[in-house]
Design a protein around this motif. Structure first.
Motif, PDB file in Angstrom:
ATOM      1  N   ARG A  84       6.964  19.772  -0.588  1.00 44.01           N
ATOM      2  CA  ARG A  84       7.804  18.718  -0.942  1.00 44.01           C
ATOM      3  C   ARG A  84       6.622  17.073  -0.721  1.00 44.01           C
ATOM      4  NH1 ARG A  84      11.227  22.225   2.602  1.00 44.01           N
ATOM      5  NH2 ARG A  84      13.544  21.434   1.835  1.00 44.01           N
ATOM      6  N   THR A  85       7.319  16.146  -1.115  1.00 43.25           N
ATOM      7  CA  THR A  85       5.985  15.192  -1.288  1.00 43.25           C
ATOM      8  C   THR A  85       6.907  13.883  -0.159  1.00 43.25           C
ATOM      9  OG1 THR A  85       5.204  15.638  -3.370  1.00 43.25           O
ATOM     10  CG2 THR A  85       4.378  13.792  -2.601  1.00 43.25           C
ATOM     11  N   VAL A  86       5.878  13.331   0.312  1.00 40.17           N
ATOM     12  CA  VAL A  86       6.725  12.324   0.996  1.00 40.17           C
ATOM     13  C   VAL A  86       5.299  10.781   0.363  1.00 40.17           C
ATOM     14  CG1 VAL A  86       7.674  10.783   3.117  1.00 40.17           C
ATOM     15  CG2 VAL A  86       7.055  13.186   2.705  1.00 40.17           C
ATOM     16  N   HIS A  87       5.597   9.197   0.177  1.00 37.61           N
ATOM     17  CA  HIS A  87       5.198   8.363  -0.345  1.00 37.61           C
ATOM     18  C   HIS A  87       5.988   7.707   0.848  1.00 37.61           C
ATOM     19  CE1 HIS A  87       4.253  10.174  -4.301  1.00 37.61           C
ATOM     20  NE2 HIS A  87       5.754  10.456  -4.219  1.00 37.61           N
ATOM     21  N   ASP A 144       0.975  -1.506  -0.238  1.00 38.20           N
ATOM     22  CA  ASP A 144       0.045  -0.418  -0.028  1.00 38.20           C
ATOM     23  C   ASP A 144       0.738   1.198  -0.027  1.00 38.20           C
ATOM     24  OD1 ASP A 144       0.643   1.213   2.775  1.00 38.20           O
ATOM     25  OD2 ASP A 144      -0.795  -0.995   3.293  1.00 38.20           O
ATOM     26  N   CYS A 145       0.143   2.910  -0.020  1.00 41.20           N
ATOM     27  CA  CYS A 145       1.034   4.160  -0.506  1.00 41.20           C
ATOM     28  C   CYS A 145      -0.072   4.846  -0.191  1.00 41.20           C
ATOM     29  CB  CYS A 145       1.138   3.834  -1.987  1.00 41.20           C
ATOM     30  SG  CYS A 145       2.286   5.746  -2.946  1.00 41.20           S
ATOM     31  N   GLU A 146       0.662   5.377   0.743  1.00 40.60           N
ATOM     32  CA  GLU A 146      -0.539   6.677   0.819  1.00 40.60           C
ATOM     33  C   GLU A 146       0.480   7.510   1.056  1.00 40.60           C
ATOM     34  OE1 GLU A 146      -3.711   8.574   4.614  1.00 40.60           O
ATOM     35  OE2 GLU A 146      -2.605   6.420   4.765  1.00 40.60           O
ATOM     36  N   THR A 147       0.254   8.862   0.234  1.00 42.57           N
ATOM     37  CA  THR A 147       0.667  10.393  -0.162  1.00 42.57           C
ATOM     38  C   THR A 147       0.854  11.576   0.611  1.00 42.57           C
ATOM     39  OG1 THR A 147       1.307   9.485  -2.415  1.00 42.57           O
ATOM     40  CG2 THR A 147       1.759  11.911  -1.631  1.00 42.57           C
ATOM     41  N   TYR A 148       1.904  11.981   0.739  1.00 45.90           N
ATOM     42  CA  TYR A 148       1.516  13.333   2.064  1.00 45.90           C
ATOM     43  C   TYR A 148       2.076  14.692   1.221  1.00 45.90           C
ATOM     44  CZ  TYR A 148       0.709  10.318   6.321  1.00 45.90           C
ATOM     45  OH  TYR A 148       0.273   9.006   6.431  1.00 45.90           O
ATOM     46  N   THR A 149       1.480  15.832   0.917  1.00 46.17           N
ATOM     47  CA  THR A 149       2.582  16.920   0.626  1.00 46.17           C
ATOM     48  C   THR A 149       2.065  17.621   2.338  1.00 46.17           C
ATOM     49  OG1 THR A 149       0.126  17.342   0.204  1.00 46.17           O
ATOM     50  CG2 THR A 149       1.643  16.091  -1.328  1.00 46.17           C
ATOM     51  N   SER A 150       3.631  18.534   1.710  1.00 50.90           N
ATOM     52  CA  SER A 150       4.031  19.827   2.619  1.00 50.90           C
ATOM     53  C   SER A 150       3.180  20.181   2.830  1.00 50.90           C
ATOM     54  CB  SER A 150       5.273  20.303   2.733  1.00 50.90           C
ATOM     55  OG  SER A 150       5.671  20.587   1.235  1.00 50.90           O
ATOM     56  N   VAL A 151       2.870  21.429   3.975  1.00 51.68           N
ATOM     57  CA  VAL A 151       2.336  22.875   3.655  1.00 51.68           C
ATOM     58  C   VAL A 151       3.630  23.596   3.099  1.00 51.68           C
ATOM     59  CG1 VAL A 151       1.058  22.232   5.953  1.00 51.68           C
ATOM     60  CG2 VAL A 151       2.936  23.188   6.081  1.00 51.68           C
ATOM     61  N   PRO A 152       2.474  24.882   2.954  1.00 47.19           N
ATOM     62  CA  PRO A 152       2.989  26.053   2.284  1.00 47.19           C
ATOM     63  C   PRO A 152       3.981  26.582   3.047  1.00 47.19           C
ATOM     64  CG  PRO A 152       0.775  25.699   1.720  1.00 47.19           C
ATOM     65  CD  PRO A 152       1.239  25.040   2.655  1.00 47.19           C
ATOM     66  N   GLN A 153       3.498  26.626   4.023  1.00 51.09           N
ATOM     67  CA  GLN A 153       4.589  27.638   4.638  1.00 51.09           C
ATOM     68  C   GLN A 153       6.171  26.939   4.870  1.00 51.09           C
ATOM     69  OE1 GLN A 153       1.431  26.462   5.644  1.00 51.09           O
ATOM     70  NE2 GLN A 153      -0.121  27.566   7.463  1.00 51.09           N
ATOM     71  N   LEU A 154       6.079  24.845   5.089  1.00 51.72           N
ATOM     72  CA  LEU A 154       7.128  25.276   4.960  1.00 51.72           C
ATOM     73  C   LEU A 154       8.119  25.978   3.490  1.00 51.72           C
ATOM     74  CD1 LEU A 154       6.906  21.491   5.653  1.00 51.72           C
ATOM     75  CD2 LEU A 154       8.296  23.442   6.967  1.00 51.72           C
ATOM     76  N   GLY A 155       7.725  26.449   2.309  1.00 53.67           N
ATOM     77  CA  GLY A 155       8.634  26.592   1.373  1.00 53.67           C
ATOM     78  C   GLY A 155       7.969  25.405   0.304  1.00 53.67           C
ATOM     79  N   PHE A 187       8.524   1.718   4.295  1.00 51.61           N
ATOM     80  CA  PHE A 187       9.925   2.417   3.986  1.00 51.61           C
ATOM     81  C   PHE A 187       9.048   3.719   3.036  1.00 51.61           C
ATOM     82  CE2 PHE A 187       9.588  -2.092   2.746  1.00 51.61           C
ATOM     83  CZ  PHE A 187      10.872  -2.404   2.291  1.00 51.61           C
ATOM     84  N   SER A 188       9.746   4.685   2.883  1.00 53.65           N
ATOM     85  CA  SER A 188       9.264   6.204   2.329  1.00 53.65           C
ATOM     86  C   SER A 188      10.282   6.690   1.187  1.00 53.65           C
ATOM     87  CB  SER A 188       9.281   7.594   3.621  1.00 53.65           C
ATOM     88  OG  SER A 188      10.693   7.204   4.445  1.00 53.65           O
ATOM     89  N   LEU A 189      10.103   7.476   0.489  1.00 51.36           N
ATOM     90  CA  LEU A 189      10.044   8.081  -0.331  1.00 51.36           C
ATOM     91  C   LEU A 189      10.295   9.887  -0.558  1.00 51.36           C
ATOM     92  CD1 LEU A 189       9.330   5.608  -3.850  1.00 51.36           C
ATOM     93  CD2 LEU A 189      11.504   5.857  -2.733  1.00 51.36           C
ATOM     94  N   LEU A 190      11.429  10.521  -0.594  1.00 53.48           N
ATOM     95  CA  LEU A 190      11.010  11.911  -0.063  1.00 53.48           C
ATOM     96  C   LEU A 190      11.221  12.882  -1.402  1.00 53.48           C
ATOM     97  CD1 LEU A 190       9.805  14.458   1.551  1.00 53.48           C
ATOM     98  CD2 LEU A 190      13.297  14.130   2.653  1.00 53.48           C
ATOM     99  N   GLU A 191      10.175  13.335  -2.384  1.00 54.51           N
ATOM    100  CA  GLU A 191      10.507  13.750  -3.441  1.00 54.51           C
ATOM    101  C   GLU A 191      10.794  15.666  -3.237  1.00 54.51           C
ATOM    102  OE1 GLU A 191       7.522  13.034  -6.200  1.00 54.51           O
ATOM    103  OE2 GLU A 191       8.083  11.054  -5.959  1.00 54.51           O
ATOM    104  N   THR A 192      11.906  16.022  -3.219  1.00 56.36           N
ATOM    105  CA  THR A 192      12.008  17.585  -3.305  1.00 56.36           C
ATOM    106  C   THR A 192      12.382  18.205  -4.177  1.00 56.36           C
ATOM    107  OG1 THR A 192      14.767  17.270  -3.608  1.00 56.36           O
ATOM    108  CG2 THR A 192      13.899  16.778  -0.891  1.00 56.36           C
ATOM    109  N   GLY A 193      11.644  17.786  -5.130  1.00 50.23           N
ATOM    110  CA  GLY A 193      11.785  18.615  -6.370  1.00 50.23           C
ATOM    111  C   GLY A 193      13.009  18.360  -7.779  1.00 50.23           C
TER     112      GLY A 193
END
Length: 206
Positions: A55-58, A41-52, A70-76
């Motif tokens: 960032r997306t965390v799967h 299974d996979c759940e995705t989280y996105t950072s709030v605008p206040q963090l600049g 397992f987590s995969l952090l996408e920074t762009g």
């Protein structure tokens, strides 16, 4: 753990159950034996605008490694993989002020698993936000840990029960890692790659 190849099987207007029944008959005809079920299974989280910068965390779980998150952090600009214990799920809950879950993108792949010789085959139906999206076939060749050394054998085995639907080339993610030692996080990358495609077909940004 050996080398795993993940590929999508066309449904051709059939239900997921119908496709799994057909593929199960094919793999059983090769002399395989049923060995329970699996779930990724996979759940995705996105950072709030206040963090600049966004960032997306799967966050993914694989029943083959029940004690690992397992987590995969996408920074762009790059993707950072991380393998932790179950406390990471609690950490994400405590970080709800910084990362919000995108419920519409929650993806699951589950179904029966089979073993035949040195191979493990998993047949899974994929749902995104409870909507059936397709069928994934996972094939693992256990004695080998370097994709380049066993790709031809894997391809021949997969062709034996998928026919013309079998991949002719390694999955996109593995093409630049054929000489590397395979690890469980490589399987997670492949699942995320497919989940992303399925999510886009729903018109939902991953």
């Amino acid at each position: 753990m050996g080398v795993t190849i993940l590929t999508q099987f066309p449904t051709e207007n059939k239900t997921g159950t119908q496709v799994l029944e057909m593929l199960s008959k094919r793999i059983l005809a090769l002399g395989s034996s049923p060995q329970g079920h699996f779930l990724v299974d996979c759940e995705t989280y996105t950072s709030v605008p206040q963090l600049g910068h966004q960032r997306t965390v799967h966050v993914l779980h694989n029943s083959e490694q029940p004690a690992t998150v397992f987590s995969l952090l996408e920074t762009g600009t790059k993707t950072i993989p991380l393998a932790t214990d179950g406390l990471f799920d609690l950490l994400m809950m405590k970080m709800s002020h910084f990362y919000t879950s995108k419920k519409l993108t929650k993806a699951e792949c589950k179904g029966p698993r089979y073993e035949v010789g040195d191979f493990c085959v998993k047949l899974g139906t994929v749902t995104v936000s409870s909507n059936f999206k397709g069928v994934l076939v996972e094939v693992e060749y256990r004695p080998c840990v370097v994709p380049a050394l066993c790709w031809d054998l894997l391809k021949e085995f997969i062709q034996g029960f998928l026919g013309l639907s079998a991949p002719l080339n390694p999955p996109n993610y593995l093409q630049n890692r054929m000489q590397d030692v395979y690890s469980p996080i490589d399987t997670i990358h492949q699942y995320l790659e497919h989940f992303t495609v399925f999510r886009k077909s729903l018109g939902v940004r991953p």
